[in-house]
Every structure is written in structure tokens, then in C-alpha cells.
Scaffold this motif. Structure first.
Motif, PDB file in Angstrom:
ATOM      1  N   TRP A   1       7.440  -6.682   0.602  1.00 11.61           N
ATOM      2  CA  TRP A   1       7.022  -8.012   1.065  1.00 11.61           C
ATOM      3  C   TRP A   1       8.241  -8.884   1.372  1.00 11.61           C
ATOM      4  N   LEU A   2       9.282  -8.701   0.554  1.00 12.44           N
ATOM      5  CA  LEU A   2      10.460  -9.566   0.669  1.00 12.44           C
ATOM      6  C   LEU A   2      11.660  -8.731   1.104  1.00 12.44           C
ATOM      7  N   ASP A   3      12.346  -9.190   2.139  1.00 14.12           N
ATOM      8  CA  ASP A   3      13.524  -8.467   2.618  1.00 14.12           C
ATOM      9  C   ASP A   3      14.735  -9.391   2.537  1.00 14.12           C
ATOM     10  N   PHE A   4      15.444  -9.278   1.417  1.00 18.35           N
ATOM     11  CA  PHE A   4      16.578 -10.169   1.197  1.00 18.35           C
ATOM     12  C   PHE A   4      17.768  -9.796   2.071  1.00 18.35           C
ATOM     13  N   GLU A   5      18.006  -8.487   2.187  1.00 19.27           N
ATOM     14  CA  GLU A   5      19.184  -8.041   2.933  1.00 19.27           C
ATOM     15  C   GLU A   5      19.133  -8.497   4.389  1.00 19.27           C
ATOM     16  N   ARG A   6      17.955  -8.366   4.983  1.00 16.09           N
ATOM     17  CA  ARG A   6      17.887  -8.712   6.408  1.00 16.09           C
ATOM     18  C   ARG A   6      17.904 -10.220   6.613  1.00 16.09           C
ATOM     19  N   GLY A   7      17.453 -10.954   5.602  1.00 20.80           N
ATOM     20  CA  GLY A   7      17.579 -12.416   5.685  1.00 20.80           C
ATOM     21  C   GLY A   7      19.042 -12.813   5.767  1.00 20.80           C
ATOM     22  N   VAL A   8      19.846 -12.137   4.959  1.00 20.25           N
ATOM     23  CA  VAL A   8      21.288 -12.396   4.959  1.00 20.25           C
ATOM     24  C   VAL A   8      21.894 -11.987   6.294  1.00 20.25           C
ATOM     25  N   LYS A   9      21.421 -10.847   6.802  1.00 22.68           N
ATOM     26  CA  LYS A   9      21.964 -10.379   8.077  1.00 22.68           C
ATOM     27  C   LYS A   9      21.699 -11.396   9.192  1.00 22.68           C
ATOM     28  N   LEU A  10      20.505 -11.956   9.186  1.00 25.46           N
ATOM     29  CA  LEU A  10      20.140 -12.872  10.273  1.00 25.46           C
ATOM     30  C   LEU A  10      20.844 -14.217  10.145  1.00 25.46           C
ATOM     31  N   ALA A  11      20.989 -14.685   8.889  1.00 24.82           N
ATOM     32  CA  ALA A  11      21.584 -16.007   8.695  1.00 24.82           C
ATOM     33  C   ALA A  11      22.720 -15.900   7.688  1.00 24.82           C
ATOM     34  N   LYS A  12      22.396 -16.057   6.432  1.00 19.12           N
ATOM     35  CA  LYS A  12      23.367 -15.887   5.362  1.00 19.12           C
ATOM     36  C   LYS A  12      22.610 -15.770   4.049  1.00 19.12           C
ATOM     37  N   SER A  13      23.345 -15.787   2.954  1.00 16.85           N
ATOM     38  CA  SER A  13      22.660 -15.661   1.685  1.00 16.85           C
ATOM     39  C   SER A  13      21.730 -16.843   1.499  1.00 16.85           C
ATOM     40  N   ARG A  14      20.713 -16.654   0.674  1.00 16.14           N
ATOM     41  CA  ARG A  14      19.665 -17.653   0.429  1.00 16.14           C
ATOM     42  C   ARG A  14      18.715 -17.826   1.627  1.00 16.14           C
ATOM     43  N   PHE A  15      18.673 -16.793   2.463  1.00 19.94           N
ATOM     44  CA  PHE A  15      17.619 -16.739   3.477  1.00 19.94           C
ATOM     45  C   PHE A  15      16.886 -15.422   3.275  1.00 19.94           C
ATOM     46  N   THR A  16      15.564 -15.477   3.386  1.00 21.27           N
ATOM     47  CA  THR A  16      14.766 -14.286   3.111  1.00 21.27           C
ATOM     48  C   THR A  16      13.763 -14.047   4.224  1.00 21.27           C
ATOM     49  N   VAL A  17      13.511 -12.779   4.486  1.00 22.80           N
ATOM     50  CA  VAL A  17      12.497 -12.404   5.464  1.00 22.80           C
ATOM     51  C   VAL A  17      11.244 -11.962   4.706  1.00 22.80           C
ATOM     52  N   LEU A  18      10.103 -12.478   5.124  1.00 14.64           N
ATOM     53  CA  LEU A  18       8.837 -12.045   4.530  1.00 14.64           C
ATOM     54  C   LEU A  18       8.201 -11.011   5.441  1.00 14.64           C
ATOM     55  N   LYS A  19       7.599 -10.003   4.831  1.00 12.39           N
ATOM     56  CA  LYS A  19       6.991  -8.946   5.629  1.00 12.39           C
ATOM     57  C   LYS A  19       5.598  -8.590   5.114  1.00 12.39           C
ATOM     58  N   ASN A  20       4.834  -8.001   5.980  1.00 15.07           N
ATOM     59  CA  ASN A  20       3.532  -7.434   5.604  1.00 15.07           C
ATOM     60  C   ASN A  20       2.637  -8.452   4.900  1.00 15.07           C
ATOM     61  N   ASP A  21       2.047  -8.068   3.780  1.00 16.57           N
ATOM     62  CA  ASP A  21       1.150  -8.988   3.089  1.00 16.57           C
ATOM     63  C   ASP A  21       1.905 -10.163   2.475  1.00 16.57           C
ATOM     64  N   GLY A  22       3.206 -10.022   2.329  1.00 15.33           N
ATOM     65  CA  GLY A  22       4.005 -11.151   1.838  1.00 15.33           C
ATOM     66  C   GLY A  22       3.976 -12.285   2.840  1.00 15.33           C
ATOM     67  N   ALA A  23       4.203 -11.933   4.095  1.00 12.77           N
ATOM     68  CA  ALA A  23       4.167 -12.927   5.165  1.00 12.77           C
ATOM     69  C   ALA A  23       2.766 -13.496   5.294  1.00 12.77           C
ATOM     70  N   LYS A  24       1.802 -12.616   5.155  1.00 15.97           N
ATOM     71  CA  LYS A  24       0.414 -13.018   5.309  1.00 15.97           C
ATOM     72  C   LYS A  24      -0.012 -13.957   4.176  1.00 15.97           C
ATOM     73  N   LEU A  25       0.455 -13.622   2.986  1.00 16.18           N
ATOM     74  CA  LEU A  25       0.112 -14.425   1.818  1.00 16.18           C
ATOM     75  C   LEU A  25       0.718 -15.834   1.923  1.00 16.18           C
ATOM     76  N   ALA A  26       1.932 -15.902   2.429  1.00 18.34           N
ATOM     77  CA  ALA A  26       2.576 -17.210   2.608  1.00 18.34           C
ATOM     78  C   ALA A  26       1.742 -18.063   3.560  1.00 18.34           C
ATOM     79  N   ARG A  27       1.300 -17.450   4.626  1.00 25.35           N
ATOM     80  CA  ARG A  27       0.492 -18.177   5.613  1.00 25.35           C
ATOM     81  C   ARG A  27      -0.848 -18.579   5.004  1.00 25.35           C
ATOM     82  N   ALA A  28      -1.413 -17.666   4.227  1.00 20.77           N
ATOM     83  CA  ALA A  28      -2.689 -17.963   3.572  1.00 20.77           C
ATOM     84  C   ALA A  28      -2.528 -19.157   2.627  1.00 20.77           C
ATOM     85  N   LEU A  29      -1.437 -19.175   1.893  1.00 20.35           N
ATOM     86  CA  LEU A  29      -1.188 -20.260   0.952  1.00 20.35           C
ATOM     87  C   LEU A  29      -1.102 -21.605   1.671  1.00 20.35           C
ATOM     88  N   ILE A  30      -0.379 -21.617   2.756  1.00 17.83           N
ATOM     89  CA  ILE A  30      -0.226 -22.861   3.511  1.00 17.83           C
ATOM     90  C   ILE A  30      -1.592 -23.377   3.956  1.00 17.83           C
TER      91      ILE A  30
END
Length: 412
Positions: A147-176
Motif C-alpha cells: 500500500w505504501l511505497d516509501f522508496e519511490r516517494g523519495v525517488k520522485l521528490a525527497k525523503s518524507r514523501f510517500t506514494v500510496l498504491k492499491n487499496d492504500g490509495a483507495k482507502l485514503a480517498r475513501a477516508l476523505i
RNA sequence: GGACAGAUGGGUGAGUUGGCUGAAACCACAUCCCUGCUAAGGAUGCGUACUCGUAAGGGUACCGAGGGUUCGAAUCCCUCUCUGUCCGCCA
């Protein structure tokens, strides 16, 4: 912004109250002296201007009547020099006063406990009991769900950025979506605002000038990424005079939030607790002073009930004076239970800033013939990222899978 | 990004040969009068901040922001910002 009249008339009590916010008393003394000084100088200037204006009017009359103007002109020239001088003095004082006034924090409410730091905060109550596991619960970053991709978040921006995937991304949207709907039922109207804000806006809510280092600034523009939706939503009504019948204004807003997290190097470096960018659903209310305590309660209840509806154990924490934010007169934090970390962690923070932001942003309401400052309140409905990982940790099963709270299932 | 146009009170919008304009007029709004109700009509009030005053009522500043010219600027000059329109580009 502090009420300068209060400082002038009730210096001792203001000092006493700000002592627990660690405000340098010399600064307050300076501010008081400056303001008194300014008042006097301003009076002098105005008297000069009044004379000058009166004489200036004569000038026109004389000219028409063909009288001799020479003498009057010279007299006026003298006035002009005097007023210029006085005016310059006033401007200097204004600048100095503004400089100090803009960095003095808000006065804590009487019921705020004295205290130095977060260790002195007072637990008001616990809601729900933390779940019991028959296995050792993991921290969210150890749950291998993809659900959480820390490494690729860092690749795209820097540390303390995270990529959400699959049901993780979906769950975040559901929560909102769930939170916005939940808040709407409690009377909060939904708004959607820009994620960039200018200096005036950030000044209004108190981020500037003191906390510029915490903000991401857009290069080449006088714009900043918002650290919270509180900033744009509260400023919606900057420089406006509201109809008392429209109050309280209760709003909810989803936004991304951007913070530099300067000064927290090394803290919470793992996982999704502390990010440079995070989603949050915010509550903002604009009220009369009379309404603000009641609205504070309903915001607190709204956030707490939201956690309860998600089945998340949490506690209410009344912040002590030393832990209170710059603009807040009173804050209650909601901390949710994290089984993996075996502790409560902040997930929401409800604050009443009283008239502090209102004075900075000049948000007023008409009360009969008088214009009065509103009270502004803000609170996280919930921070989405932290809620997401709280659900992960609290709903984890022995096989490593994670359940979805019932109320969210229709949103998935 | 290029070319024009503009920024006045809650709104529309006068005022740009500098003084009588903190600002006409209309609308909205508030109170009152009138009308059996409604509609229409009439009277009065109605920007903001600071400041003096128990109050009534004064004073000062503000016509996008900042500076300049002048005895005096909404009105003239300069700089900046923003908005609108057209063209280009674009989700």
C-alpha cells in the motif's frame, strides 16, 4: 495579534498570561511603550494636519478674492515641513510596533493548564479501548501490503514523501470522502481552496512573519504552499464584515498540506507519520465571541465521533500553555492509539484562536451599529495519512492482512 | 507570453480643466410613516480605521498599493500589483 488596548490598560495580567508561553517580558514592555508613544505622536501629527488643512482651505478663498497670498503660502510651507517630519516619525513607530506585535503569540485561555511542554498536557478522557492482539502487532511500515511505497516517494521528490498504491490509495480517498460527508451531516459546509497562498493570507492566520522557515515557498513568486487548509479557509473572509445572522460559519475542507518540518530532523523518519506533504480534512468556524465555546465543543465532538465511528481508540488531550501553538488560545489534541508503536499519537488538533487571527485578518461582524471581531476556530477533522496508518495498525490481522472499518466499506 | 483597457463606498456607477467630493445618483439595507393584506409610495439613516467627548458631535487618514509634484490630489507624474478583453498556448 494581541489587543493593544489590553496591553496598555492591563499590562500586568497580559504579562502573567504570556509568561507560560515563554514570551520575553521586555518585548511586551517595548510594545507597550511603543504603542503609547505612537498614540501621542499620532495625536500631534493630527493636530498639525488639522491646522494645515484649515489654512489650506483659506488659500483657495484668498486666491479667488484676489487677496495677497504670499504670507499664507510661507506659513503653509512651514506647516508642511512640520507635518512631513511628524509623519515620518509616526511611520517609523508604526513599523517598529508592527514588527513586535506580529510575533507575539496569543494569550492562553484561563482554563489552559500551566506547563512547559507536551509532558504537562492534561488527558481529559479516553474513548474506546485499544484492541487486544493475540500476536505482536506490527508498525504500519512492516505490514507488507504493497500500500505504501516509501522508496519511490523519495525517488520522485525527497525523503518524507510517500506514494500510496492499491487499496492504500483507495482507502485514503475513501477516508476523505467519508470525512467530508460525515462533517456535512454535522453542519459543516464543504469548500475547496487553492493550495498556494500569498503573504497577506499567511499573515492573517499567523504563519507569517514568524514561521516562514516552515513553509515551502514558490521560487520567483510571492506564494507559499499551504501548511493547512486552515490558512485559506479562514482567510476566505479576510477584510470582510459579516452579517451576524450568517454566524457561525462552519466549513470543512479537504486539502493537501505542505510543511518543511524544519527542526524535526531525525524524528519519525520511518513510515508515514511525519511527511512534507499530507492530506487532511479540516474544520474551520467563524463565530461570534458568544458562540465560540459551543462551536469549539461541536468541532471537538465531530472529530472525536469520527474516530469512534472508525472504531479507533483515542484520547483527548488539553494542551498546556507551553505546548500551545502561536495563534491558539486553547487547543485540544486528539491522539489515536497505534498498536505497533504501543502509544497514542496526535491525529487531530482543535483550536480556538479567539480574536487573534480575526484581528490580523480583519474579519469582523456587524453587531447592531458596531463592528466587532469574530472568533476563528480550526481543527483537523482528521489527518488522512495518519488515519490510514492507524487503521492499518489497529485493523491488522495475524495473517498480515488489514480489515476495513465498516463505515468505510461503501466508500471503497 | 503579446496587444489594449481598467482599478472609487455592500452593488451599479458619477467625478480625471487639482480646492466647494469621503465622495453625486441609483440599487440594496435599516428604522419610521402611509395603505385592510400584498404591491406601490413617502421620510430619515447608511464606508472603514484611529482619536477627542458621558453623549450629541468633533478631528485625522484612507478613492488598488507605494512614492513624487503642489500651500492643497480620487483628480497630474513615476513604480508595482491586480482585474477584464482579444491573440497565442493549455488541463
Amino acid at each position: 495579534m494581541l489587543d493593544i488596548k489590553l496591553l496598555q490598560n492591563d499590562f500586568e495580567s497580559v504579562c502573567a498570561k504570556l509568561r507560560i508561553k515563554k514570551v520575553d517580558e521586555n518585548l511586551l514592555e517595548q510594545m507597550r511603550t511603543l504603542s503609547l508613544n505612537l498614540k501621542e505622536k499620532r495625536k500631534e501629527l493630527e493636530e498639525l494636519q488639522a491646522k494645515q488643512n484649515a489654512k489650506s482651505k483659506l488659500f483657495g478663498v484668498y486666491a479667488k478674492e484676489g487677496k495677497d497670498i504670499k504670507e499664507l503660502q510661507e506659513e503653509l510651507f512651514g506647516y508642511k515641513q512640520q507635518t512631513n517630519l511628524a509623519n515620518a516619525g509616526v511611520k517609523v513607530l508604526e513599523g517598529e510596533l508592527e514588527k513586535i506585535a506580529s510575533i507575539i503569540p496569543n494569550i492562553p485561555d484561563p482554563d489552559v493548564p500551566a506547563g512547559k511542554d507536551e509532558n504537562d498536557n492534561v488527558e481529559l478522557k479516553k474513548v474506546l479501548t485499544p484492541p487486544v492482539f493475540d500476536f505482536v502487532p506490527k508498525e504500519h511500515w512492516d505490514l507488507s501490503l504493497d500500500w505504501l511505497d516509501f522508496e519511490r516517494g523519495v525517488k520522485l521528490a525527497k525523503s518524507r514523501f510517500t506514494v500510496l498504491k492499491n487499496d492504500g490509495a483507495k482507502l485514503a480517498r475513501a477516508l476523505i470522502n467519508y470525512m467530508l460527508d460525515f462533517n456535512a451531516k454535522r453542519g459543516f459546509r464543504e469548500v475547496s481552496v487553492p493550495y498556494l497562498a500569498n503573504r497577506e493570507t499567511l499573515y492573517g492566520t499567523g504563519q507569517l512573519p514568524k514561521f516562514e522557515n516552515d513553509l515551502f515557498k514558490i521560487d520567483g513568486e510571492d506564494l507559499f504552499l499551504i501548511p493547512t487548509a486552515e490558512v485559506p479557509v479562514t482567510n476566505l473572509f479576510r477584510d470582510e464584515i459579516l452579517d451576524i445572522n450568517d454566524l457561525p460559519l462552519m466549513m470543512t475542507c479537504y486539502s493537501e498540506c505542505f510543511r518543511k518540518e524544519a527542526g524535526s530532523a531525525g524524528r519519525d523518519t520511518r513510515g508515514m507519520i511525519r511527511q512534507h506533504q499530507f492530506s487532511k480534512v479540516e474544520l474551520v468556524s467563524i463565530t461570534t465571541p458568544q458562540q465560540s465555546d459551543a462551536v469549539f465543543e461541536s468541532m471537538l465532538t465531530c472529530a472525536s465521533d469520527l474516530l469512534t465511528s472508525l472504531g479507533l481508540a483515542h484520547r483527548h488531550l488539553l494542551l498546556c500553555g507551553g505546548d500551545l501553538g502561536f495563534g491558539a488560545a486553547k487547543t485540544i489534541d486528539l491522539e489515536v492509539w497505534f498498536p505497533g508503536q504501543n502509544r497514542y499519537r496526535e491525529i487531530s488538533s482543535i483550536s480556538n484562536t479567539r480574536d487573534f487571527q480575526a484581528r490580523r485578518a480583519m474579519i469582523r461582524y456587524r453587531d447592531g451599529k458596531k463592528n466587532r471581531l469574530v472568533h476563528t476556530l480550526n481543527g483537523s477533522s482528521l489527518a488522512v495519512g495518519r488515519t490510514l496508518i492507524a487503521i492499518m495498525e489497529n485493523y491488522q490481522k495475524a495473517d498480515g492482512s488489514v480489515g476495513i472499518p465498516e463505515v468505510l466499506q461503501p466508500y471503497m
